[in-house]
Design a protein around this motif. Structure first.
Motif, PDB file in Angstrom:
ATOM      1  N   UNK A 245     -24.234 -20.386   9.528  1.00 47.20           N
ATOM      2  CA  UNK A 245     -24.985 -21.499  10.386  1.00 47.20           C
ATOM      3  C   UNK A 245     -24.410 -21.480  11.560  1.00 47.20           C
ATOM      4  N   UNK A 246     -23.133 -21.086  11.946  1.00 45.33           N
ATOM      5  CA  UNK A 246     -22.599 -20.898  13.120  1.00 45.33           C
ATOM      6  C   UNK A 246     -23.157 -19.873  14.028  1.00 45.33           C
ATOM      7  N   UNK A 247     -23.278 -18.928  13.358  1.00 43.95           N
ATOM      8  CA  UNK A 247     -24.060 -17.853  14.006  1.00 43.95           C
ATOM      9  C   UNK A 247     -25.700 -18.285  14.741  1.00 43.95           C
ATOM     10  N   UNK A 248     -26.195 -18.938  13.645  1.00 42.98           N
ATOM     11  CA  UNK A 248     -27.482 -19.426  13.897  1.00 42.98           C
ATOM     12  C   UNK A 248     -27.662 -20.193  15.084  1.00 42.98           C
ATOM     13  N   UNK A 249     -26.608 -21.323  15.330  1.00 45.63           N
ATOM     14  CA  UNK A 249     -26.467 -22.107  16.473  1.00 45.63           C
ATOM     15  C   UNK A 249     -26.302 -21.101  17.780  1.00 45.63           C
ATOM     16  N   UNK A 250     -25.417 -20.091  17.506  1.00 45.20           N
ATOM     17  CA  UNK A 250     -25.034 -19.311  18.844  1.00 45.20           C
ATOM     18  C   UNK A 250     -26.448 -18.496  19.272  1.00 45.20           C
ATOM     19  N   UNK A 251     -27.215 -17.864  18.158  1.00 44.73           N
ATOM     20  CA  UNK A 251     -28.401 -17.438  18.532  1.00 44.73           C
ATOM     21  C   UNK A 251     -29.179 -18.249  19.010  1.00 44.73           C
ATOM     22  N   UNK A 252     -29.328 -19.426  18.839  1.00 46.67           N
ATOM     23  CA  UNK A 252     -30.391 -20.178  19.579  1.00 46.67           C
ATOM     24  C   UNK A 252     -29.795 -20.652  20.986  1.00 46.67           C
ATOM     25  N   UNK A 253     -28.739 -20.774  21.150  1.00 49.60           N
ATOM     26  CA  UNK A 253     -28.140 -21.053  22.555  1.00 49.60           C
ATOM     27  C   UNK A 253     -28.315 -19.694  23.241  1.00 49.60           C
ATOM     28  N   UNK A 254     -28.189 -18.476  22.807  1.00 51.96           N
ATOM     29  CA  UNK A 254     -28.660 -17.534  23.622  1.00 51.96           C
ATOM     30  C   UNK A 254     -30.190 -17.362  23.861  1.00 51.96           C
ATOM     31  N   UNK A 255     -30.889 -17.781  22.834  1.00 49.66           N
ATOM     32  CA  UNK A 255     -32.261 -17.849  22.931  1.00 49.66           C
ATOM     33  C   UNK A 255     -32.658 -18.554  24.308  1.00 49.66           C
ATOM     34  N   UNK A 256     -31.999 -19.878  24.494  1.00 51.29           N
ATOM     35  CA  UNK A 256     -32.217 -20.626  25.489  1.00 51.29           C
ATOM     36  C   UNK A 256     -31.726 -20.117  26.907  1.00 51.29           C
ATOM     37  N   UNK A 257     -30.725 -19.590  26.943  1.00 48.84           N
ATOM     38  CA  UNK A 257     -30.090 -18.694  27.806  1.00 48.84           C
ATOM     39  C   UNK A 257     -30.894 -17.594  28.356  1.00 48.84           C
ATOM     40  N   UNK A 258     -31.591 -16.756  27.557  1.00 44.59           N
ATOM     41  CA  UNK A 258     -32.533 -15.829  27.870  1.00 44.59           C
ATOM     42  C   UNK A 258     -33.727 -16.297  28.486  1.00 44.59           C
ATOM     43  N   UNK A 259     -34.332 -17.093  27.821  1.00 43.57           N
ATOM     44  CA  UNK A 259     -35.656 -18.120  28.437  1.00 43.57           C
ATOM     45  C   UNK A 259     -35.395 -18.427  29.796  1.00 43.57           C
TER      46      UNK A 259
END
Length: 507
Positions: A245-259
């Motif tokens: 779950x922690x990794x999922x949050x980090x993945x989605x923060x990265x998703x925003x950053x990349x967008x």
């Protein structure tokens, strides 16, 4: 250490905790600086009732009942008050008050390196971030963004028409759950405006994986806030969160950053939210904040500019379907004014009296944010609405209850758009003449007023006008009818299925 000694230590520890709890309750009820503020002792003694309501999603309705029983200022926890007084907007949110009341940091979004515009506590930092994105939300910017909005409204109408006309019963009439569709269109709009690319929810008829997580964020935020009231629980809670779950949050923060980064590097001349941010960064730099603040702000904007708009729209359509007479007035206004939906513009829709009255009434009964997360008095205390408060006191405004208070509105629980028409405001014989319309602020107030107010109103006007132009809407079968007051709230409303019968209008 012997077993007997261990048992004695445990016993004395339990006794000490019980004595501490009894002392704390006794102090909170009788000697706390807020002890004389009206409210039930069970809420003022400990925060357990508050936390229970928060975790169960009933906090808005529970607070409303407390206000009905105890008045406009209620003690809802040992060090927290809820307000429904009309002057609470200026007393709590007015920029000129000294000292200012910052947001309560316990309501920040967990897992972020930096908070976005909605949750930034520091008032100066909030102002700098707001100035960065403000040019993207002016009325002139909105005019340039109109083609993007129109594109997605056309798409949702096409998708809904496909569903209705392919009805296997051949009746050209079908009951549709409008919740996902209104979420799809508002999320796709914001994705395109913010990142230069849609989330393709309308194309795929399903939520993007990132959107699915975002819609759970308010509930997660409520649980995180509940844990923060008990530091030991919060510490334990953090260790119990599964790694995936922690990794999922980090993945989605990265998703925003990349967008965000992809849109920043995209050479485009079109006007959208990010184009204005790019201009600001090129002219003034980041002005004391970081790209983490920008990324978090865009993540929050995606929720605030879509989920909240969709919430009020769902409420409006639900109330219209249940009030055929009101729906008929709106339908005739739109169809008499426009011979084709292509004639609808954001500017012309601003001048449709009943359409705007319907939206205002929807905002009153179905506010986008039913309960404003608390502000906190500074060290040394403050005075709010005549009540002297010690430092660290949380104060909140219950928007939902203010809109339904009979002291503020005539016939407050009924869907009556006519209360917002000119006649009701100017005719002393109107039952709605004394309604406190100007003192009700569903988009908040002061320096924290919703920056997307013009965008949100434009979205609602355009979507609602095209829906009633294209379709005849009717109340669904009884077992599928939704009572808005039964829906739960975790900061934002938890929407369940809202069925409405759709039929393509007859020529």
């Amino acid at each position: 250490m012997s077993l007997a000694n261990s048992s004695i230590i445990v016993a004395w520890t339990v006794i000490a905790l019980m004595l501490w709890a009894i002392f704390n309750i006794f102090y909170n009820v009788y000697f706390h600086p807020l002890a004389k503020v009206p409210g039930p002792r069970s809420w003022g003694a400990l925060r357990l009732r508050y936390v229970w309501a928060l975790l169960n999603g009933t906090i808005v309705h529970d607070f409303e009942k407390l206000h009905q029983q105890y008045g406009p200022i209620v003690r809802v926890a040992p060090s927290e008050l809820s307000f429904t007084t009309l002057d609470s907007w200026t007393e709590i949110l007015q920029p000129g008050r000294t000292p200012p009341l910052p947001k309560d940091g316990r309501w920040s979004i967990p897992g972020l390196v930096a908070q976005g515009i909605v949750n930034i506590v520091d008032l100066d930092l909030h102002g700098r971030v707001r100035r960065l994105i403000a040019p993207a939300f002016t009325t002139s910017a909105l005019r340039n963004q109109e083609p993007i909005l129109r594109r997605y409204v056309t798409l949702i109408i096409d998708r809904l028409r496909d569903i209705v006309t392919t009805d296997k019963d051949g009746k050209n009439s079908i009951e549709i759950d409008i919740v996902p569709w209104l979420n799809f269109v508002t999320f796709d709009m914001l994705g395109d405006l913010a990142f230069g690319e849609s989330f393709d929810c309308l194309q795929t008829s399903q939520y993007h994986s990132w959107i699915a997580l975002l819609t759970d964020t308010p509930k997660a935020g409520a649980f995180a806030a509940a844990a923060r009231f008990y530091p030991v629980v919060e510490s334990t809670f953090k260790h119990l969160i599964p790694t995936f779950l922690k990794n999922r949050v980090l993945d989605h923060v990265l998703f925003v950053s990349e967008k965000v980064e992809r849109r920043l590097n995209l050479e485009s001349t079109r006007s959208d939210i990010m184009s204005h941010v790019i201009d600001q960064i090129e002219n003034d730099g980041l002005a004391g904040f970081t790209m983490d603040h920008v990324n978090s702000t865009f993540m929050v904007l995606t929720i605030a500019g879509s989920e909240t708009t969709a919430t009020t729209l769902c409420g409006i359509v639900n109330y219209l379907a249940g009030n055929p007479a009101k729906l008929s007035i709106l339908t005739h206004e739109i169809r008499d004014r426009y011979s084709s939906p292509t004639e609808m513009t954001l500017e012309s829709l601003k001048h449709m009296p009943y359409l705007n009255a319907v939206i205002e009434e929807g905002l009153r009964l179905c506010p986008p944010v039913p309960w404003l997360p608390p502000r906190q008095t500074p060290e040394g205390g403050s005075t709010v609405c005549g009540v002297a408060l010690p430092g660290g006191t949380a104060v909140s405004i219950l928007t939902y209850a203010m809109g339904r208070d009979p002291n503020n509105f005539h016939d407050p629980l009924s869907f009556r758009p006519e209360r917002y028409l000119l006649e009701a405001k100017t005719d002393p014989t109107s039952p709605f003449f004394n309604d406190q319309r100007q003192a009700y602020h569903p988009f908040s107030f002061g320096p924290r007023i919703c920056i997307g107010i013009h965008l949100g109103m434009a979205q609602m006007r355009l979507i609602l006008a095209k829906l009633v132009w294209e379709f005849d809407l009717e109340v669904p079968t009884e077992h599928k009818q939704t009572k808005w007051e039964k829906l739960r709230t975790f900061i934002l409303l938890e929407k369940k299925e809202i069925y409405v019968k759709f039929k393509v209008r007859e020529a």
